[in-house]
Enzyme design. Sequence first.
Site, PDB file in Angstrom:
ATOM      1  N   ASP A 160     -24.715  -2.360  80.509  1.00 45.84           N
ATOM      2  CA  ASP A 160     -25.557  -1.818  79.442  1.00 45.84           C
ATOM      3  C   ASP A 160     -26.787  -2.712  79.394  1.00 45.84           C
ATOM      4  O   ASP A 160     -26.678  -3.901  79.095  1.00 45.84           O
ATOM      5  CB  ASP A 160     -24.751  -1.868  78.133  1.00 45.84           C
ATOM      6  N   ASP A 205     -24.326   4.129  76.456  1.00 40.88           N
ATOM      7  CA  ASP A 205     -25.396   3.172  76.792  1.00 40.88           C
ATOM      8  C   ASP A 205     -25.118   2.402  78.081  1.00 40.88           C
ATOM      9  O   ASP A 205     -25.864   1.493  78.440  1.00 40.88           O
ATOM     10  CB  ASP A 205     -25.653   2.211  75.616  1.00 40.88           C
ATOM     11  N   TYR A 227     -32.987  -0.657  72.564  1.00 41.46           N
ATOM     12  CA  TYR A 227     -32.033  -1.487  71.847  1.00 41.46           C
ATOM     13  C   TYR A 227     -31.111  -2.212  72.832  1.00 41.46           C
ATOM     14  O   TYR A 227     -30.608  -1.618  73.784  1.00 41.46           O
ATOM     15  CB  TYR A 227     -31.188  -0.656  70.849  1.00 41.46           C
ATOM     16  N   GLY A 233     -24.636 -15.355  93.705  1.00 40.71           N
ATOM     17  CA  GLY A 233     -23.723 -15.095  94.814  1.00 40.71           C
ATOM     18  C   GLY A 233     -22.708 -14.007  94.561  1.00 40.71           C
ATOM     19  O   GLY A 233     -22.215 -13.371  95.478  1.00 40.71           O
ATOM     20  N   ASN A 234     -22.341 -13.796  93.290  1.00 41.73           N
ATOM     21  CA  ASN A 234     -21.331 -12.795  92.951  1.00 41.73           C
ATOM     22  C   ASN A 234     -21.621 -12.341  91.528  1.00 41.73           C
ATOM     23  O   ASN A 234     -21.817 -13.173  90.653  1.00 41.73           O
ATOM     24  CB  ASN A 234     -19.935 -13.437  93.047  1.00 41.73           C
ATOM     25  N   TYR A 270     -11.141 -14.318  72.987  1.00 45.08           N
ATOM     26  CA  TYR A 270     -11.190 -12.890  73.253  1.00 45.08           C
ATOM     27  C   TYR A 270     -12.600 -12.427  73.564  1.00 45.08           C
ATOM     28  O   TYR A 270     -13.479 -12.502  72.733  1.00 45.08           O
ATOM     29  CB  TYR A 270     -10.605 -12.082  72.095  1.00 45.08           C
ATOM     30  N   LYS A 273     -14.175  -6.779  74.928  1.00 52.32           N
ATOM     31  CA  LYS A 273     -14.760  -5.476  74.598  1.00 52.32           C
ATOM     32  C   LYS A 273     -15.864  -5.135  75.579  1.00 52.32           C
ATOM     33  O   LYS A 273     -17.044  -5.240  75.275  1.00 52.32           O
ATOM     34  CB  LYS A 273     -15.305  -5.482  73.163  1.00 52.32           C
ATOM     35  N   ASP A 297     -17.034  -2.164  78.015  1.00 56.87           N
ATOM     36  CA  ASP A 297     -16.867  -0.756  78.372  1.00 56.87           C
ATOM     37  C   ASP A 297     -16.492  -0.624  79.845  1.00 56.87           C
ATOM     38  O   ASP A 297     -17.305  -0.945  80.718  1.00 56.87           O
ATOM     39  CB  ASP A 297     -18.166  -0.008  78.051  1.00 56.87           C
ATOM     40  N   SER A 321      -2.119  13.068  98.902  1.00 57.91           N
ATOM     41  CA  SER A 321      -1.551  12.498 100.137  1.00 57.91           C
ATOM     42  C   SER A 321      -1.067  11.053  99.980  1.00 57.91           C
ATOM     43  O   SER A 321      -1.703  10.130 100.469  1.00 57.91           O
ATOM     44  CB  SER A 321      -2.554  12.549 101.290  1.00 57.91           C
ATOM     45  N   ARG A 350     -19.300  -1.577  66.510  1.00 58.43           N
ATOM     46  CA  ARG A 350     -19.414  -3.032  66.572  1.00 58.43           C
ATOM     47  C   ARG A 350     -18.256  -3.663  67.362  1.00 58.43           C
ATOM     48  O   ARG A 350     -17.881  -4.810  67.121  1.00 58.43           O
ATOM     49  CB  ARG A 350     -19.465  -3.619  65.153  1.00 58.43           C
ATOM     50  N   TYR A 383     -17.232  -8.677  65.817  1.00 59.20           N
ATOM     51  CA  TYR A 383     -18.004  -9.164  64.677  1.00 59.20           C
ATOM     52  C   TYR A 383     -17.005  -9.544  63.613  1.00 59.20           C
ATOM     53  O   TYR A 383     -16.088  -8.783  63.341  1.00 59.20           O
ATOM     54  CB  TYR A 383     -18.774  -8.019  64.030  1.00 59.20           C
TER      55      TYR A 383
HETATM   56  P1  13P Z   1     -21.836  -1.318  73.335  1.00 62.89           P
HETATM   57  O1  13P Z   1     -20.766  -2.320  73.713  1.00 62.89           O
HETATM   58  O2  13P Z   1     -21.601   0.008  73.960  1.00 62.89           O
HETATM   59  O3  13P Z   1     -23.202  -1.864  73.576  1.00 62.89           O
HETATM   60  O4  13P Z   1     -21.674  -1.019  71.767  1.00 62.89           O
HETATM   61  C1  13P Z   1     -21.752  -2.067  70.879  1.00 62.89           C
HETATM   62  C2  13P Z   1     -21.613  -1.676  69.453  1.00 62.89           C
HETATM   63  O5  13P Z   1     -21.534  -2.555  68.639  1.00 62.89           O
HETATM   64  C3  13P Z   1     -21.556  -0.268  69.051  1.00 62.89           C
HETATM   65  O6  13P Z   1     -21.348  -0.109  67.670  1.00 62.89           O
HETATM   66 MG    MG Z   2     -25.089  -1.364  73.818  1.00 65.45          MG
HETATM   67 MG    MG Z   3     -21.568   0.529  75.908  1.00 63.95          MG
END
Ligand code: 13P
Ligand code: MG
Ligand code: MG
Length: 365
Positions: free
Chosen positions: A12, A53, A91, A104-105, A228, A231, A233, A242, A265, A347
């Site tokens: 994103d 996004d 945004y 490199g990666n 953690y 989050k 995506d 086969s 969030r 958050y």
């Molecule tokens: P993304 O991880 O898709 O950028 O979304 C963040 C978010 O806080 C949506 O409410």
């Molecule tokens: Mg985003």
């Molecule tokens: Mg996203």
Amino acid sequence: MTKTTISVIKADVGSVSGHGVAHPELLDICDEVLNDALETGLLNDYYITRCGDDIDMIMTHRNGEENEEVHKTAFDAFMKATQKARELKLYGAGQDLLSDTFSGNIKGMGPGVAEMEFKERPSDPVIVYCCDKTEPGAFNLPLYRIFADPFNTAGLVIDPSLHDGFKFEVFDVMEHRKVIMDCPEESYDLLALLGSTGRYVIKRIFKKNGEIAASVSTERLNLMAGQYVGKDDPAAIIRAQSGFPAAGEVIEPFAFPHLVGGWMRGSHNGPLMPTSQEEANPIRFDGPPRIIGLGFQINKSELVGPVDLFDDPAFDPTRQQAAQIATYMRRHGPFEPHRLPSEEMEYTSLPGVLTKLEDRFKKME
Ligand code: 13P
Ligand code: MG
Ligand code: MG
Ligand code: 13P
């Protein structure tokens, strides 16, 4: 014969409005960069899409997994797209790029990566899933159904080439370790882990002979042990037919809009809604969480297709149900289980609130 590699690299790098939709000009820039890589012969083919996004670049080549040039090409595309996103004041411009120097990666730099290398079969169907507003653990339930549940995958019972089952490689995100488990032999133990979607995450699935069957992007999970950071995506690559589940068996679990973490969030649970590419616009309360599916045939390291798998009226009732579940979950407002447990929230104001109240907390009698 030389093997084919499929690399799905996603990030994103900016969207309209808020965390809604990746701007088309960003996709055009990625297209220019990948087209150059096609001309130099680094890539054999590519397809660029987006889910919400997140921009997903699906690339085929013959350079194997974790190839430095392929990763750098993806990184360059996201860097250039970020510049455009900044110009347009989109945004979250550059949201998923943690550094502006390639090292490199691309793993550990923010973007998600799902890759697999295999020897092409005489006909080789491959399905790619891309998600928004959720986390890699969202694939635990559907991947278990596809590769281990005979009530989903008829082939596990009736196709001798699937009857032996599969091996699951599972990451323990908290302890930064991994384990490989056999299915159906260890299916109850496997489910004991996979039910904790925020901690145990399927990374790869193999046939019992070691052939790769599925691969999930889990990159951010590699960043830090003990904290953690999940989050992210995710995207996944799954081989079909086969010796693997039929394409329809790979698609079937998504007819159930299961609850996943990562909505609003990154801190709420919501139903995973399967849509066409065109409808992958998480708008309502920044969601609900979305998944798109693309069906390809791999031909001499090129992509034939895709078919937009959820662009199918048979998924209308799923979308309807997901919308109803979204309303039901939303009515919980700031309460669990709509809001995630505090240790999984992206958050949180809780530490601040606790500090403020420290002096006012009294011992209970
Ligand atoms: P993304 O991880 O898709 O950028 O979304 C963040 C978010 O806080 C949506 O409410
Ligand atoms: Mg985003
Ligand atoms: Mg996203
Ligand atoms: P066809 O007979 O159309 O090839 O389909 C076979 C199959 O297994 C579909 O799931």
